[in-house]
Design a protein around this motif. Structure first.
Motif, PDB file in Angstrom:
ATOM      1  N   PHE A 237     -47.771 -18.516  19.453  1.00 30.62           N
ATOM      2  CA  PHE A 237     -48.511 -17.259  19.398  1.00 30.62           C
ATOM      3  C   PHE A 237     -50.010 -17.510  19.484  1.00 30.62           C
ATOM      4  O   PHE A 237     -50.765 -16.725  20.061  1.00 30.62           O
ATOM      5  CB  PHE A 237     -48.163 -16.547  18.084  1.00 30.62           C
ATOM      6  CG  PHE A 237     -49.030 -15.362  17.777  1.00 30.62           C
ATOM      7  CD1 PHE A 237     -49.988 -15.424  16.772  1.00 30.62           C
ATOM      8  CD2 PHE A 237     -48.894 -14.181  18.483  1.00 30.62           C
ATOM      9  CE1 PHE A 237     -50.786 -14.328  16.478  1.00 30.62           C
ATOM     10  CE2 PHE A 237     -49.688 -13.080  18.203  1.00 30.62           C
ATOM     11  CZ  PHE A 237     -50.635 -13.155  17.189  1.00 30.62           C
ATOM     12  N   LEU A 238     -50.424 -18.651  18.918  1.00 35.24           N
ATOM     13  CA  LEU A 238     -51.848 -18.925  18.841  1.00 35.24           C
ATOM     14  C   LEU A 238     -52.542 -19.064  20.181  1.00 35.24           C
ATOM     15  O   LEU A 238     -53.728 -18.769  20.290  1.00 35.24           O
ATOM     16  CB  LEU A 238     -52.089 -20.231  18.061  1.00 35.24           C
ATOM     17  CG  LEU A 238     -52.290 -20.097  16.565  1.00 35.24           C
ATOM     18  CD1 LEU A 238     -52.737 -21.428  16.012  1.00 35.24           C
ATOM     19  CD2 LEU A 238     -53.315 -19.035  16.266  1.00 35.24           C
ATOM     20  N   GLY A 239     -51.831 -19.535  21.167  1.00 35.34           N
ATOM     21  CA  GLY A 239     -52.453 -19.750  22.481  1.00 35.34           C
ATOM     22  C   GLY A 239     -53.146 -18.505  22.973  1.00 35.34           C
ATOM     23  O   GLY A 239     -54.381 -18.415  23.015  1.00 35.34           O
ATOM     24  N   PRO A 240     -52.374 -17.466  23.328  1.00 34.20           N
ATOM     25  CA  PRO A 240     -53.005 -16.231  23.792  1.00 34.20           C
ATOM     26  C   PRO A 240     -53.850 -15.550  22.707  1.00 34.20           C
ATOM     27  O   PRO A 240     -54.876 -14.949  23.017  1.00 34.20           O
ATOM     28  CB  PRO A 240     -51.817 -15.334  24.171  1.00 34.20           C
ATOM     29  CG  PRO A 240     -50.619 -16.171  24.104  1.00 34.20           C
ATOM     30  CD  PRO A 240     -50.927 -17.470  23.472  1.00 34.20           C
ATOM     31  N   ALA A 241     -53.429 -15.672  21.438  1.00 29.81           N
ATOM     32  CA  ALA A 241     -54.187 -15.000  20.375  1.00 29.81           C
ATOM     33  C   ALA A 241     -55.584 -15.569  20.258  1.00 29.81           C
ATOM     34  O   ALA A 241     -56.563 -14.839  20.100  1.00 29.81           O
ATOM     35  CB  ALA A 241     -53.457 -15.153  19.034  1.00 29.81           C
ATOM     36  N   ALA A 242     -55.682 -16.911  20.322  1.00 26.95           N
ATOM     37  CA  ALA A 242     -56.997 -17.520  20.206  1.00 26.95           C
ATOM     38  C   ALA A 242     -57.891 -17.092  21.348  1.00 26.95           C
ATOM     39  O   ALA A 242     -59.066 -16.787  21.152  1.00 26.95           O
ATOM     40  CB  ALA A 242     -56.856 -19.042  20.175  1.00 26.95           C
ATOM     41  N   ALA A 243     -57.326 -17.069  22.553  1.00 26.22           N
ATOM     42  CA  ALA A 243     -58.134 -16.638  23.694  1.00 26.22           C
ATOM     43  C   ALA A 243     -58.605 -15.207  23.492  1.00 26.22           C
ATOM     44  O   ALA A 243     -59.767 -14.870  23.726  1.00 26.22           O
ATOM     45  CB  ALA A 243     -57.326 -16.758  24.988  1.00 26.22           C
ATOM     46  N   PHE A 284     -62.115 -15.318  30.276  1.00 26.00           N
ATOM     47  CA  PHE A 284     -60.892 -15.072  29.520  1.00 26.00           C
ATOM     48  C   PHE A 284     -59.735 -15.879  30.100  1.00 26.00           C
ATOM     49  O   PHE A 284     -58.950 -16.484  29.359  1.00 26.00           O
ATOM     50  CB  PHE A 284     -60.578 -13.576  29.532  1.00 26.00           C
ATOM     51  CG  PHE A 284     -59.388 -13.192  28.713  1.00 26.00           C
ATOM     52  CD1 PHE A 284     -58.336 -12.472  29.266  1.00 26.00           C
ATOM     53  CD2 PHE A 284     -59.288 -13.558  27.376  1.00 26.00           C
ATOM     54  CE1 PHE A 284     -57.235 -12.125  28.507  1.00 26.00           C
ATOM     55  CE2 PHE A 284     -58.185 -13.210  26.616  1.00 26.00           C
ATOM     56  CZ  PHE A 284     -57.152 -12.493  27.185  1.00 26.00           C
ATOM     57  N   ALA A 285     -59.628 -15.900  31.425  1.00 25.77           N
ATOM     58  CA  ALA A 285     -58.537 -16.638  32.067  1.00 25.77           C
ATOM     59  C   ALA A 285     -58.624 -18.126  31.730  1.00 25.77           C
ATOM     60  O   ALA A 285     -57.623 -18.759  31.379  1.00 25.77           O
ATOM     61  CB  ALA A 285     -58.577 -16.427  33.573  1.00 25.77           C
TER      62      ALA A 285
END
Lengths: 309, 551
Positions: A237-243, A284-285
């Protein structure tokens, strides 16, 4: 492992190019241009403005000009802020969003994982229901409710002892606290639920029964043995959440008047500031891709069954 | 030396009136004189020639000064960089005498040639200044700006020696001395601009300006810091030691910042809280009142697309116009002290007041007249009326007003009108392309003269956006621009206003006010040096050099 990382990094380049291309054409689909205003501009002046920003050229020519600059790291001038280039805007604001993001993330992880551990230690008891209900509130209450609520309690509103924080701004180091909490609360709620779920899954495993049988304290069992495996869903979950957190939350930044990147994210689209929109999307990407890579690497360390050799 | 009679009259009056405003309070010591102002949005640029927005003008008006300055309350032209001026008999030629001690903030001397270069720059097509049309009153300016002539020296502005500036106008322009206080006509530092590419000359470390302040810091989205310019000819008047302008966009965030004591003046007041503030002010007249809503030179109106049915029929337009209850909208919906508008030009603009040419309230007689007009147009009782919509840019306020008007038309005319909102840029696009039937609109005047409102609706005018064309109207506007005598000129403009209110391609609704919150500590010093209460002006121009903080 190193080969894996290099392959992934090389793979990012075509992804970025595709994202840039798709975004470039999509943002021009929206009606209205960067220089539309409620005051009429003489035709010749509008022509000169458009010429300055290459908007008079056919769209394919504009695309190749943009691409040419992109590979050299030049994101172009901002259409709206004549005084700044996109590189400058990002350079002066990303640091603030990053600090806010890191603090929010830190807060979310601390609260979330602790709540998850507490819940998982005695499932389906009060120790479980209370944190999970509070986390439900965290997911449901949007940041533009939590933010002003915190401001009311801790900055200015009830005139109580608690008026320690500022209403907003980014002048003081302590200005990071309330926005980080507002931003992080929702993520901490997700982290808590994911941690609980992951830990409960692991706790059923045989090797945990072995650890308990060995006579280890419940705390050691939970933290030293279950946590590493139980946190896998949190890590994914952290991957996209951190971004997402890093790019800054538009809402929190406007409520607390923080000069970060998040404000530009939405404003630039509304202003049809094509170059700034592109810059934000690309940032963001990149963050997303980098964090996903980090998450995958973390997996290799957390789960001995995973290997990239 | 012909000083305008109006100015003389005003100076005499203000000399006595200022006694009414004079107050006594303890001025804070210089180290505490730091003013915090809410400025609404991050400035797009700080180049006076290309800037367009209000937040930018607040800063630019304090960094630079034009030939004339303006009185902080009445906005009458006063000496600025030019210490005096003369006007020819036919009103077409001005000679300005530039102060001998006029300097840039880096100490370099400011001469008449600076103005020539700056105005030529604003008109050069490559500069792409959106407000270049403010200089079109100068001879050959429009021709040069639209590339019909190539020689910039043909523009009617020349330096005669170091300190004399000769300006030739196309027509006698009565508001020209107000235009010289407009930012597009400010002098800009040639030596700095030629040294740095693009807009880099406006960076704090590079910028050179000639006004009461200079740019000290510019942190994106955070603040802009201005400090006094010791090389400004009138620097002794400035009492504050620094000013911070904060680009806070959200109204509620700005209000919170003000209430916690971190702002001395806000840009706006949260729309939903305005009725609350108004009530609170009324209940305790002697208590400290931060809220104020001063008249603002702007008009809220609706446009009709007159190129297509049903609004190509003036009877239909009149029927619709008669049945909008303007007083109700101002009193019950917007509630910030706005005045319902019976004319397009706000009453009192530059001393021009047309009598109300449209009803401010809807009486039975108005409804009867409207119904009869609608019937004559072929839509008796609203039957057979085509589907039309009100277009507005997304905002709670515009929606509330549109809903109310929709109800008024349904009740009084039996007509069903739809509503749709579009995002700002999309809305602008639709309006420009005449892709609407009825559209909400507003116009803020550029200078206090009826011309800024009335010249919008000439045939094919860029700001017309209704498709309306009336040759008599065009003729009157043209004629007025050539008249020297104010009374005669206003009579001509009144004729134009009457045509506009007769044919009604637009329907005025109310005159704007500017709600703001002002701290009790913030006071002002008028141009005679007297301490007075904070007073606003109808163009919401920011006069930092006249501000001061008291205990």
């Amino acid at each position: 492992m190193i080969r894996f990382i290099i392959k992934r990094i090389l793979g990012m380049i075509p992804v970025i190019l595709i994202i840039a291309t798709v975004t470039f054409f999509i943002i021009r689909l929206a009606p209205g241009g960067p220089f539309d205003s409620d005051r009429a501009i003489p035709e010749e002046i509008l022509a000169n403005i458009n010429a300055k920003y290459h908007l008079d050229k056919p769209i394919y020519a504009q695309y190749f000009i943009y691409l040419g600059n992109l590979v050299r790291g030049d994101l172009g001038p901002s259409f709206r802020y004549a005084n700044r280039s996109v590189n400058e805007v990002i350079a002066s604001t990303w640091g603030i969003s990053a600090i806010l993001g890191l603090c929010s993330l830190f807060y979310a992880l601390c609260i979330g994982i602790s709540a998850g551990i507490v819940s998982a230690s005695k499932p389906n008891s009060m120790r479980d229901y209370v944190p999970m209900t509070i986390s439900l509130l965290g997911i449901c209450l949007p940041s533009f409710v939590i933010g002003p609520l915190f401001i009311l309690c801790f900055a200015h509103g009830f005139g109580l002892v608690f008026e320690y924080f500022n209403v907003g701004g980014w002048e003081d180091p302590k200005d990071v606290v309330l926005p980080a909490i507002s931003l992080g609360t929702m993520y901490s709620a997700y982290v808590a639920r994911l941690a609980r779920g992951g830990l409960l899954d692991v706790v059923k495993q045989d090797y945990i029964r072995t650890a308990r049988a060995k006579g280890l304290s419940e705390f050691t069992v939970l933290v030293r043995h279950t946590l590493k495996g139980g946190l896998l869903p949190v890590v994914s979950f952290l991957g996209p959440a951190a971004a997402g957190i890093m790019v800054g939350s538009f809402v929190v930044e406007t409520i607390f008047n923080i000069p970060g990147m998040g404000r530009f994210f939405v404003q630039s689209a509304l202003n049809r500031d094509y170059t700034l929109v592109m810059g934000m999307v690309l940032v963001f990407a990149c963050l997303l891709l980098v964090f996903n890579l980090l998450v995958d690497i973390a997996y290799a360390f957390l789960d001995p069954r995973v290997s990239y050799e | 030396m012909f000083v305008r009679t109006q100015s003389l009259l005003f100076f005499t009056l203000s000399f006595f009136a200022s006694d009414l405003f004079a107050i006594s309070a303890t001025i804070l010591p210089p180290k505490d004189q730091v003013v915090w102002i809410g400025n609404g949005a991050e400035p797009r640029e700080l180049d006076p020639a290309i800037s367009t927005g209000v937040p930018e003008s607040h800063i630019i008006d304090n960094l630079f000064e034009g030939l004339t300055g303006l009185d902080p309350i009445t906005l009458e032209p006063i000496p600025g960089v030019a210490e005096s001026w003369t006007k020819s008999e036919d009103g077409r030629t001005y000679v300005f005498k530039i102060r001998a001690d006029a300097k840039w903030s880096d100490g370099k001397s400011l001469t008449a040639e600076d103005f020539v270069w700056s105005w030529q720059r604003a008109l050069r097509p490559e500069t792409a200044s959106e407000y270049s049309y403010q200089l079109y009153y100068i001879k050959n300016a429009e021709a040069f700006n639209t590339s019909k002539i190539k020689d910039q020296n043909k523009i009617g502005v020349h330096a005669r020696g170091k300190n004399e500036l000769v300006v030739e106008l196309e027509n006698p322009t009565p508001f020209f001395l107000q235009l010289t206080a407009f930012h597009t006509l400010y002098p800009v530092p040639r030596h700095t601009i030629e040294k740095f590419p693009g807009q880099k000359w406006t960076r704090p470390e590079n910028m050179v300006s000639n006004g009461p302040f200079k740019l000290s810091e510019w942190k994106i989205n955070q603040h802009i810091k201005l400090v006094p310019n010791e090389n400004y000819w009138n620097h002794k008047l400035t009492k504050i030691s620094a000013a911070y302008l904060y680009p806070i966009e959200r109204q509620d965030t700005e209000e919170r910042t003000f209430l916690s004591g971190k702002l001395h003046r806000t840009n706006e007041v949260p729309v939903l809280k305005i009725p609350l503030y108004e009530k609170r002010q009324k209940s305790n007249p002697t208590a400290y009142k931060p809220y104020r809503a001063d008249p603002y030179l702007g008009i809220y109106f609706y446009r009709f697309n007159v190129t297509k049915p049903p609004f190509n029929d003036p009877r239909v337009r009149r029927a619709f116009a008669l049945t909008i209850d303007r007083s109700l909208i101002a009193q019950k919906i917007t509630r910030a002290g706005e005045q319902p508008a019976g004319t397009f030009t706000p009453p009192g603009t530059g001393g021009f007041t047309a009598p109300p040419l449209l009803n401010l309230r809807v009486t039975k007689k108005d409804v009867a007249e409207a119904q009869e007009l609608l019937a004559k147009a072929g839509y008796k009782g609203g039957k057979g009326f085509p589907k039309v919509d009100i277009l507005f840019n997304t905002s709670d306020k515009h929606k509330k007003i549109a809903v109310a008007i929709q109800q008024m038309w349904k009740k009084n005319l039996g007509v069903d009108v739809g509503l749709y909102n579009k995002e700002w840029k999309v809305y602008l696009n639709a309006e420009k392309k005449l892709d609407y039937q009825i559209a909400r609109a507003a116009w803020i005047g550029d200078y206090p003269d009826p011309n800024t409102f009335l010249d919008m609706f000439v045939t094919d005018g860029g700001n017309n956006k209704t498709g309306w064309s009336n040759k008599t109207y065009d003729g009157l506007i043209q004629e007025a621009s050539k008249i020297l005598d104010q009374k005669l000129r206003y009579e001509t403009l009144l004729k134009a206003e009457k045509i506009l209110m007769d044919e009604l391609p637009i329907v005025p609704i109310y005159v704007y006010t500017k709600p703001q919150l002002v701290a009790e500590q913030l006071k002002m010093i008028d141009n005679t040096g007297k301490l007075i209460e904070y007073t606003s002006n109808i163009q919401d121009r920011l006069f930092l050099k006249n501000m001061v903080l008291v205990k």
